[in-house]
Motif scaffolding. Structure first.
Motif, PDB file in Angstrom:
ATOM      1  N   ASP A  86     -10.172 -41.630  41.042  1.00 24.09           N
ATOM      2  CA  ASP A  86     -11.366 -41.547  40.331  1.00 24.09           C
ATOM      3  C   ASP A  86     -11.626 -40.755  39.003  1.00 24.09           C
ATOM      4  N   GLY A  87     -12.229 -41.248  38.016  1.00 20.83           N
ATOM      5  CA  GLY A  87     -12.400 -40.356  36.667  1.00 20.83           C
ATOM      6  C   GLY A  87     -11.541 -40.483  35.940  1.00 20.83           C
ATOM      7  N   PRO A  88     -11.469 -39.826  34.688  1.00 19.94           N
ATOM      8  CA  PRO A  88     -10.417 -39.855  33.880  1.00 19.94           C
ATOM      9  C   PRO A  88      -9.052 -38.993  34.265  1.00 19.94           C
ATOM     10  N   ARG A  89      -7.987 -39.588  33.710  1.00 15.14           N
ATOM     11  CA  ARG A  89      -6.767 -39.302  33.962  1.00 15.14           C
ATOM     12  C   ARG A  89      -6.396 -37.940  33.326  1.00 15.14           C
ATOM     13  N   ARG A  90      -5.426 -37.220  33.700  1.00 11.82           N
ATOM     14  CA  ARG A  90      -4.965 -36.053  32.895  1.00 11.82           C
ATOM     15  C   ARG A  90      -4.821 -36.314  31.238  1.00 11.82           C
ATOM     16  N   GLY A  91      -5.410 -35.259  30.644  1.00 13.95           N
ATOM     17  CA  GLY A  91      -5.421 -35.154  29.270  1.00 13.95           C
ATOM     18  C   GLY A  91      -6.602 -36.040  28.716  1.00 13.95           C
ATOM     19  N   GLN A  92      -7.612 -36.809  29.304  1.00 13.19           N
ATOM     20  CA  GLN A  92      -8.554 -37.352  28.606  1.00 13.19           C
ATOM     21  C   GLN A  92      -9.948 -36.765  28.960  1.00 13.19           C
ATOM     22  N   PHE A  93      -9.979 -35.518  29.195  1.00 11.64           N
ATOM     23  CA  PHE A  93     -11.410 -34.558  29.429  1.00 11.64           C
ATOM     24  C   PHE A  93     -11.783 -34.220  28.290  1.00 11.64           C
ATOM     25  N   PRO A  94     -13.070 -34.605  27.628  1.00 11.48           N
ATOM     26  CA  PRO A  94     -13.549 -34.077  26.440  1.00 11.48           C
ATOM     27  C   PRO A  94     -13.616 -32.772  26.225  1.00 11.48           C
ATOM     28  N   ASP A  95     -13.452 -32.124  25.028  1.00 10.44           N
ATOM     29  CA  ASP A  95     -13.594 -30.807  24.547  1.00 10.44           C
ATOM     30  C   ASP A  95     -15.074 -30.368  24.680  1.00 10.44           C
ATOM     31  N   LEU A  96     -15.412 -29.113  24.454  1.00  8.73           N
ATOM     32  CA  LEU A  96     -16.548 -28.528  24.400  1.00  8.73           C
ATOM     33  C   LEU A  96     -16.859 -28.514  23.199  1.00  8.73           C
ATOM     34  N   PRO A  97     -18.482 -28.346  22.741  1.00  6.83           N
ATOM     35  CA  PRO A  97     -18.827 -28.745  21.447  1.00  6.83           C
ATOM     36  C   PRO A  97     -18.380 -27.424  20.425  1.00  6.83           C
ATOM     37  N   GLY A 154      -9.078 -25.005  31.014  1.00  5.66           N
ATOM     38  CA  GLY A 154      -7.559 -24.248  30.776  1.00  5.66           C
ATOM     39  C   GLY A 154      -7.638 -24.056  29.313  1.00  5.66           C
ATOM     40  N   ILE A 155      -6.494 -24.131  28.743  1.00 11.34           N
ATOM     41  CA  ILE A 155      -6.354 -23.372  27.268  1.00 11.34           C
ATOM     42  C   ILE A 155      -5.415 -24.566  26.825  1.00 11.34           C
ATOM     43  N   ARG A 156      -5.603 -24.756  25.319  1.00  9.46           N
ATOM     44  CA  ARG A 156      -4.854 -25.904  24.644  1.00  9.46           C
ATOM     45  C   ARG A 156      -3.456 -25.038  24.213  1.00  9.46           C
TER      46      ARG A 156
END
Length: 272
Positions: free
Chosen positions: A230-241, A248-250
């Motif tokens: 359920d939900g987006p896969r790994r690496g598909q979470f949107p960044d903050l404004p 985590g950290i990039r």
């Protein structure tokens, strides 16, 4: 127990162990006797019933230690009772001649009986020379007592005993219906083999298979053959404004190393 007023069984039948169906198995003989008494009270034909004791044992219970005073006292008491019996019997025949003192013969017989039996007991104990210096009682016991009934009346007897509030260790017969048919015996699994599951058994922990045509669910998973996540896969979470990652950290991927260019070789001097 002896049957004084019932039917006398033939001699050949009395020498054999009774056969039939076991409707009750009890630890105590009194319990087995109670079961038979209950059948008799319910007007059951008890001539078809037998009580069989299993694993007979002779039990000798030691009651005390023997000594000369104890042997003498026991012999005197036994002789006194025997002398009392003889004296009373003689007093009936001698009552006419000796009407004034009818108890003299009884008293004399008691004294003579006690003295003679005491003497015999001491002599018998001395002859043993200490080989048996204790008193005991003997008893024949069984580990269990089975109530056996003839097969033609076993069903009625079992029905009556079911109403008796008493525990029984007898195994009830298993009656199979004719429509079940023959079933082969179940063989035990071999050593190290996985146990067989019954037909129709469903594993609650098995991964759910995606439905036919559900391509979106099949794509939204990182593990093939398992239920979609359920939900987006790994690496598909949107960044903050502000451009930072939401979780985590990039970590920037390292740049590929440039290939090294070999330095040109100096020309050789032909004059050398």
């Amino acid at each position: 127990m002896a049957n004084l007023f019932g039917r006398t069984r033939p001699l050949d039948e009395a020498r054999l162990v009774p056969t039939g169906e076991t409707i009750g198995s009890y630890i105590s003989y009194l319990d087995a006797q109670k079961a038979v008494d209950y059948l008799a009270d319910e007007k059951f034909p008890v001539r078809y019933v037998s009580i069989v004791g299993n694993d007979l044992k002779i039990v000798e219970r030691v009651t005390g230690k023997l000594s000369y005073p104890r042997v003498a006292l026991s012999g005197a008491m036994t002789g006194a009772w025997f002398g009392l019996f003889i004296g009373v019997m003689l007093s009936f025949f001698d009552s006419a001649n000796n009407a004034g003192a009818p108890y003299i013969n009884v008293f004399t017989a008691v004294l003579l009986g006690a003295a003679l039996w005491m003497l015999f007991a001491i002599i018998g104990y001395a002859a043993q020379r200490g080989k048996r210096d204790f008193t005991s009682t003997n008893q024949v016991l069984a580990s269990s007592y089975d109530v056996i009934v003839a097969p033609e009346v076993a069903g009625e007897a079992r029905r009556l005993l079911a109403q008796l509030p008493m525990n029984s260790n007898a195994q009830r017969p298993v009656h199979s219906t004719p429509d079940q048919g023959y079933r082969p015996p179940v063989q035990p699994p071999a050593a190290g083999a996985a146990p067989t599951r019954p037909e129709g058994w469903h594993d609650p922990y098995a991964p759910a298979e995606p439905a036919a045509g559900d391509t979106a669910g099949a794509e939204n998973t990182d593990r093939p053959g398992q239920a979609p996540l359920d939900g987006p896969r790994r690496g598909q979470f949107p960044d903050l404004p502000d451009g930072r990652p939401q979780y985590g950290i990039r970590v920037e991927a390292p740049k590929p190393a440039e290939p090294e260019v070999p330095a040109p070789k100096a020309p050789e001097n032909p004059e050398q």
